[in-house]
Design a protein around this motif. Structure first.
Motif, PDB file in Angstrom:
ATOM      1  N   GLN A 110      65.498  64.084 -15.705  1.00 45.52           N
ATOM      2  CA  GLN A 110      65.575  62.668 -16.072  1.00 45.52           C
ATOM      3  C   GLN A 110      64.173  62.047 -16.087  1.00 45.52           C
ATOM      4  OE1 GLN A 110      68.239  60.631 -16.995  1.00 45.52           O
ATOM      5  NE2 GLN A 110      66.546  59.233 -17.448  1.00 45.52           N
ATOM      6  N   ILE A 111      63.858  61.390 -17.199  1.00 46.22           N
ATOM      7  CA  ILE A 111      62.553  60.721 -17.322  1.00 46.22           C
ATOM      8  C   ILE A 111      62.647  59.316 -16.738  1.00 46.22           C
ATOM      9  CG2 ILE A 111      60.813  59.841 -18.920  1.00 46.22           C
ATOM     10  CD1 ILE A 111      61.718  62.018 -20.907  1.00 46.22           C
ATOM     11  N   LYS A 112      61.658  58.974 -15.920  1.00 44.54           N
ATOM     12  CA  LYS A 112      61.554  57.623 -15.372  1.00 44.54           C
ATOM     13  C   LYS A 112      60.109  57.142 -15.529  1.00 44.54           C
ATOM     14  CE  LYS A 112      65.208  58.171 -11.868  1.00 44.54           C
ATOM     15  NZ  LYS A 112      66.131  57.102 -12.282  1.00 44.54           N
ATOM     16  N   MET A 113      59.958  55.832 -15.584  1.00 47.30           N
ATOM     17  CA  MET A 113      58.625  55.227 -15.636  1.00 47.30           C
ATOM     18  C   MET A 113      58.416  54.421 -14.361  1.00 47.30           C
ATOM     19  SD  MET A 113      57.492  56.101 -18.681  1.00 47.30           S
ATOM     20  CE  MET A 113      56.080  55.022 -18.970  1.00 47.30           C
ATOM     21  N   PHE A 114      57.194  54.496 -13.825  1.00 43.76           N
ATOM     22  CA  PHE A 114      56.844  53.589 -12.724  1.00 43.76           C
ATOM     23  C   PHE A 114      55.593  52.815 -13.114  1.00 43.76           C
ATOM     24  CE2 PHE A 114      54.759  52.147  -8.913  1.00 43.76           C
ATOM     25  CZ  PHE A 114      55.806  51.522  -8.267  1.00 43.76           C
ATOM     26  N   TYR A 115      55.740  51.480 -13.115  1.00 44.42           N
ATOM     27  CA  TYR A 115      54.643  50.602 -13.527  1.00 44.42           C
ATOM     28  C   TYR A 115      53.916  50.062 -12.303  1.00 44.42           C
ATOM     29  CZ  TYR A 115      56.802  50.859 -18.116  1.00 44.42           C
ATOM     30  OH  TYR A 115      57.308  51.308 -19.314  1.00 44.42           O
ATOM     31  N   ILE A 116      52.606  50.278 -12.262  1.00 47.38           N
ATOM     32  CA  ILE A 116      51.834  49.804 -11.116  1.00 47.38           C
ATOM     33  C   ILE A 116      51.262  48.413 -11.378  1.00 47.38           C
ATOM     34  CG2 ILE A 116      51.311  52.002 -10.032  1.00 47.38           C
ATOM     35  CD1 ILE A 116      48.891  52.307 -11.695  1.00 47.38           C
ATOM     36  N   LYS A 117      51.776  47.804 -12.415  1.00 43.22           N
ATOM     37  CA  LYS A 117      51.625  46.365 -12.622  1.00 43.22           C
ATOM     38  C   LYS A 117      53.047  45.845 -12.813  1.00 43.22           C
ATOM     39  CE  LYS A 117      48.776  46.188 -16.147  1.00 43.22           C
ATOM     40  NZ  LYS A 117      47.770  45.638 -17.118  1.00 43.22           N
ATOM     41  N   GLN A 118      53.205  44.587 -13.113  1.00 41.47           N
ATOM     42  CA  GLN A 118      54.554  44.068 -13.352  1.00 41.47           C
ATOM     43  C   GLN A 118      55.186  44.824 -14.519  1.00 41.47           C
ATOM     44  OE1 GLN A 118      54.752  39.882 -14.023  1.00 41.47           O
ATOM     45  NE2 GLN A 118      56.972  39.801 -14.028  1.00 41.47           N
ATOM     46  N   LYS A 119      56.404  45.325 -14.306  1.00 41.98           N
ATOM     47  CA  LYS A 119      57.001  46.150 -15.348  1.00 41.98           C
ATOM     48  C   LYS A 119      57.363  45.303 -16.573  1.00 41.98           C
ATOM     49  CE  LYS A 119      61.715  46.127 -13.433  1.00 41.98           C
ATOM     50  NZ  LYS A 119      62.767  46.990 -12.868  1.00 41.98           N
ATOM     51  N   PRO A 120      57.368  45.932 -17.762  1.00 45.22           N
ATOM     52  CA  PRO A 120      57.567  45.181 -19.000  1.00 45.22           C
ATOM     53  C   PRO A 120      58.992  44.686 -19.166  1.00 45.22           C
ATOM     54  CG  PRO A 120      57.513  47.526 -19.463  1.00 45.22           C
ATOM     55  CD  PRO A 120      57.164  47.366 -18.014  1.00 45.22           C
ATOM     56  N   ASN A 121      59.120  43.589 -19.898  1.00 47.46           N
ATOM     57  CA  ASN A 121      60.437  43.043 -20.238  1.00 47.46           C
ATOM     58  C   ASN A 121      60.694  43.341 -21.714  1.00 47.46           C
ATOM     59  OD1 ASN A 121      62.838  41.648 -20.147  1.00 47.46           O
ATOM     60  ND2 ASN A 121      61.882  39.637 -20.389  1.00 47.46           N
ATOM     61  N   PHE A 122      61.122  44.580 -21.970  1.00 43.50           N
ATOM     62  CA  PHE A 122      61.286  45.023 -23.350  1.00 43.50           C
ATOM     63  C   PHE A 122      62.417  44.278 -24.052  1.00 43.50           C
ATOM     64  CE2 PHE A 122      59.469  49.250 -21.819  1.00 43.50           C
ATOM     65  CZ  PHE A 122      58.226  49.013 -22.398  1.00 43.50           C
ATOM     66  N   LYS A 123      62.286  44.144 -25.357  1.00 41.33           N
ATOM     67  CA  LYS A 123      63.337  43.533 -26.168  1.00 41.33           C
ATOM     68  C   LYS A 123      64.531  44.484 -26.238  1.00 41.33           C
ATOM     69  CE  LYS A 123      60.235  40.756 -29.038  1.00 41.33           C
ATOM     70  NZ  LYS A 123      59.722  40.493 -30.406  1.00 41.33           N
ATOM     71  N   LEU A 124      65.670  43.922 -26.604  1.00 41.77           N
ATOM     72  CA  LEU A 124      66.917  44.688 -26.652  1.00 41.77           C
ATOM     73  C   LEU A 124      66.798  45.891 -27.585  1.00 41.77           C
ATOM     74  CD1 LEU A 124      69.841  44.902 -25.709  1.00 41.77           C
ATOM     75  CD2 LEU A 124      70.499  43.413 -27.615  1.00 41.77           C
ATOM     76  N   LYS A 125      66.111  45.729 -28.712  1.00 35.01           N
ATOM     77  CA  LYS A 125      65.958  46.816 -29.680  1.00 35.01           C
ATOM     78  C   LYS A 125      65.224  48.004 -29.060  1.00 35.01           C
ATOM     79  CE  LYS A 125      64.251  47.799 -34.349  1.00 35.01           C
ATOM     80  NZ  LYS A 125      63.549  47.257 -35.530  1.00 35.01           N
ATOM     81  N   THR A 126      64.153  47.701 -28.293  1.00 36.18           N
ATOM     82  CA  THR A 126      63.399  48.767 -27.625  1.00 36.18           C
ATOM     83  C   THR A 126      64.256  49.470 -26.583  1.00 36.18           C
ATOM     84  OG1 THR A 126      61.325  47.574 -27.969  1.00 36.18           O
ATOM     85  CG2 THR A 126      61.332  49.276 -26.272  1.00 36.18           C
ATOM     86  N   LEU A 127      65.018  48.689 -25.829  1.00 38.52           N
ATOM     87  CA  LEU A 127      65.886  49.268 -24.792  1.00 38.52           C
ATOM     88  C   LEU A 127      66.946  50.178 -25.405  1.00 38.52           C
ATOM     89  CD1 LEU A 127      66.365  46.168 -22.453  1.00 38.52           C
ATOM     90  CD2 LEU A 127      64.980  48.196 -21.996  1.00 38.52           C
ATOM     91  N   GLU A 128      67.447  49.805 -26.586  1.00 43.58           N
ATOM     92  CA  GLU A 128      68.448  50.636 -27.263  1.00 43.58           C
ATOM     93  C   GLU A 128      67.840  51.972 -27.701  1.00 43.58           C
ATOM     94  OE1 GLU A 128      69.887  48.130 -30.357  1.00 43.58           O
ATOM     95  OE2 GLU A 128      71.299  47.061 -29.058  1.00 43.58           O
ATOM     96  N   ILE A 129      66.579  51.923 -28.170  1.00 49.12           N
ATOM     97  CA  ILE A 129      65.879  53.162 -28.560  1.00 49.12           C
ATOM     98  C   ILE A 129      65.694  54.068 -27.348  1.00 49.12           C
ATOM     99  CG2 ILE A 129      63.674  54.087 -29.391  1.00 49.12           C
ATOM    100  CD1 ILE A 129      63.439  51.550 -31.138  1.00 49.12           C
ATOM    101  N   LEU A 130      65.297  53.456 -26.214  1.00 45.35           N
ATOM    102  CA  LEU A 130      65.106  54.229 -24.986  1.00 45.35           C
ATOM    103  C   LEU A 130      66.414  54.841 -24.503  1.00 45.35           C
ATOM    104  CD1 LEU A 130      62.671  51.907 -22.955  1.00 45.35           C
ATOM    105  CD2 LEU A 130      62.102  53.860 -24.408  1.00 45.35           C
ATOM    106  N   LYS A 131      67.500  54.079 -24.653  1.00 48.16           N
ATOM    107  CA  LYS A 131      68.804  54.562 -24.204  1.00 48.16           C
ATOM    108  C   LYS A 131      69.233  55.788 -24.992  1.00 48.16           C
ATOM    109  CE  LYS A 131      73.381  52.890 -22.905  1.00 48.16           C
ATOM    110  NZ  LYS A 131      74.269  51.694 -22.846  1.00 48.16           N
ATOM    111  N   LYS A 132      68.932  55.811 -26.296  1.00 51.47           N
ATOM    112  CA  LYS A 132      69.268  56.964 -27.124  1.00 51.47           C
ATOM    113  C   LYS A 132      68.502  58.201 -26.660  1.00 51.47           C
ATOM    114  CE  LYS A 132      70.514  54.402 -31.303  1.00 51.47           C
ATOM    115  NZ  LYS A 132      70.134  54.084 -32.702  1.00 51.47           N
ATOM    116  N   ALA A 133      67.349  57.955 -26.014  1.00 55.91           N
ATOM    117  CA  ALA A 133      66.553  59.067 -25.474  1.00 55.91           C
ATOM    118  C   ALA A 133      66.905  59.349 -24.011  1.00 55.91           C
ATOM    119  CB  ALA A 133      65.075  58.744 -25.596  1.00 55.91           C
ATOM    120  N   GLN A 134      68.075  58.819 -23.573  1.00 57.92           N
ATOM    121  CA  GLN A 134      68.578  58.999 -22.189  1.00 57.92           C
ATOM    122  C   GLN A 134      67.673  58.360 -21.128  1.00 57.92           C
ATOM    123  OE1 GLN A 134      68.820  62.152 -24.248  1.00 57.92           O
ATOM    124  NE2 GLN A 134      70.726  61.088 -24.764  1.00 57.92           N
TER     125      GLN A 134
END
Length: 461
Positions: A110-134
């Motif tokens: 499982q791929i995860k991201m950890f942001y060492i600054k404030q994590k991004p507030n991605f738009k819904l379209k970006t989140l949907e693309i990420l979801k397709k990539a699990q």
């Protein structure tokens, strides 16, 4: 200065975040490499993972920074909050990577991201693309997620606190004293008393030391111990002590002291307490013999002159030199809630009448409810009311100086019992607290009339 672990952690993480931000502006990226190891340990503390630096597995491991082969997780640690960083530089690169023979073992990680600054507030379209990539939104972690876990769970806070201290070589971690100074913390639940708890919090914040006093059975121990459970996460050290002797005994153990001279124990214990960094909450319950222990109490109260101490005492007596909070009877609503938590009553008017007879005294409300619960089918609330109406039970009227033992004897008296019933109670009192068959009781007491004996037992219990 007093240090609360969650505040300490928040400050240090904020410092790391600020350092990374400033260094990135100056195109200095070494801090990012250091951050990988720092947050590797912290993520393991918070989520129970077993992450290792990917470079320890293979030098210049592509696409990701941390790997947990047990939980099958890979993490990219970054200060780059762009969508390209997660989509192209991480997900796409890793998907290509696992097609190679050398990296096929990671194909189901499982791929995860950890942001060492404030994590991004991605738009819904970006989140949907990420979801397709699990990659779900919950797989995008940041410092704010660590702070939430730390604030919610004192065990996690302790682990992260210790990790940061070790990484930053902070001497605050040198103490071996556990945060919880006593094994027992009293009751962790309470019925009602919201208003009283708020008032206790207000007074204790103002004066740093407070006495909760009142006659017996009001629930002083319950409210004091619940206050501790309610606020313990705000303190670095806390304990619930059952009297003055217990205060010294338990702290001698918690502070790992071995004091040979008894007369010096209190002085040494108090001195060692003042050495502890951070905020301390000390709850000392049921203090007795106030006049005799006047000097001891004053020495304990002197702790409030040191940074970080809050002291909550309970007693039936008043104590000089401390702010006082008189704990009165329950409100009618709290009394009803307490009664119904033990024995459910549908007739609200009848219950209110009984509670008025009991003057909403917490102890008697609880005991009457328990009696009805234990005697289901044999005793009803209406029977209790009849006994009050017929003066078989006296009305309870609580006054500030009224003696609790007197009230107890008035309600639960033996005066109304027959001589043979009192005798049976005395005989039963010498038996061990174990289950005993009726047949054995008949033999022990050499019963002649078995039916009468059984009826007496049922009546008395």
């Amino acid at each position: 200065m007093p240090i609360i672990k969650s505040d300490y952690i928040r400050d240090k993480l904020s410092y790391i975040e600020s350092k990374i931000k400033n260094d990135t502006k100056q195109e200095l990226y070494n801090i990012n490499k250091t951050a990988e190891d720092i947050f590797m340990h912290i993520l393991n503390d918070v989520y129970g993972w077993q992450l290792v630096n990917a470079n320890n597995i293979k030098t210049n491991f592509p696409a990701i920074d941390l790997i947990d082969t047990t939980n099958k997780i890979v993490i990219q640690v970054t200060s780059d909050t762009s969508s390209d960083k997660v989509k192209k530089d991480t997900i796409e690169k890793f998907k290509k990577l696992i097609k190679e023979d050398e990296y096929k073992a990671y194909h189901d990680y499982q791929i995860k991201m950890f942001y060492i600054k404030q994590k991004p507030n991605f738009k819904l379209k970006t989140l949907e693309i990420l979801k397709k990539a699990q990659v779900e939104k919950s797989d995008l972690l940041g410092i704010e997620d660590i702070n939430k876990q730390v604030s919610a769970n004192p065990n996690i806070a302790q682990k992260v606190f210790k990790t940061l201290c070790e990484i930053l070589h902070d001497k605050i971690c040198d103490s071996d004293t556990p945060p919880q100074l006593t094994t027992k913390l009293g009751k962790s639940t309470i019925i009602g008393r919201e208003k009283e708890l708020e008032e206790i919090e207000y007074h204790l914040n103002s004066s740093k030391a407070l006495l909760v006093h009142g006659i017996g059975g009001m629930g002083k121990s319950t409210i004091a111990s619940y206050y501790l459970h309610q606020h313990k996460n705000k303190f670095d050290y806390y304990g619930f002590f059952e009297g003055l002797d217990d205060f010294v005994n338990k702290l001698e153990i918690a502070l790992n002291l071995k004091i040979e001279k008894r007369q010096e124990r209190l002085t040494i214990v108090l001195h060692e307490l003042t050495k502890l960094n951070g905020n301390k909450l000390l709850v000392i319950d049921d203090i007795q013999d106030i006049e005799k222990n006047k000097k001891t109490i004053q020495k304990i109260l002197d702790l409030k002159e040191h940074n970080g101490f809050k002291i909550l005492l309970t007693s039936r007596e008043e104590i000089e030199g401390i702010d006082k909070y008189l704990l009165n009877t329950l409100s009618i609503d709290d009394a009803k809630e307490l009664f119904n938590s033990i024995y459910k009553v549908e007739d609200e008017l009848l219950l209110e009448e009984i509670l008025r007879y009991l003057d909403c005294h917490a102890f008697f409300v609880e005991k009457v409810a328990q009696t009805l619960e234990n005697k289901k089918g044999l005793l009803k609330l209406k029977d209790i009311k009849d006994k009050f109406d017929n003066k078989d039970f006296p009305n309870i009227r609580v006054r500030k100086r009224e003696n609790f033992n007197k009230l107890l004897q008035e309600l639960f008296t033996l005066d109304k019992l027959e001589e043979d019933e009192v005798l049976l109670l005395k005989q039963l009192s010498i038996l061990p607290s174990i289950d005993i068959e009726f047949n054995l009781l008949f033999k022990i007491f050499q019963v002649d009339d078995v039916i009468e004996f059984q009826e007496n037992l049922e009546y008395l219990t």
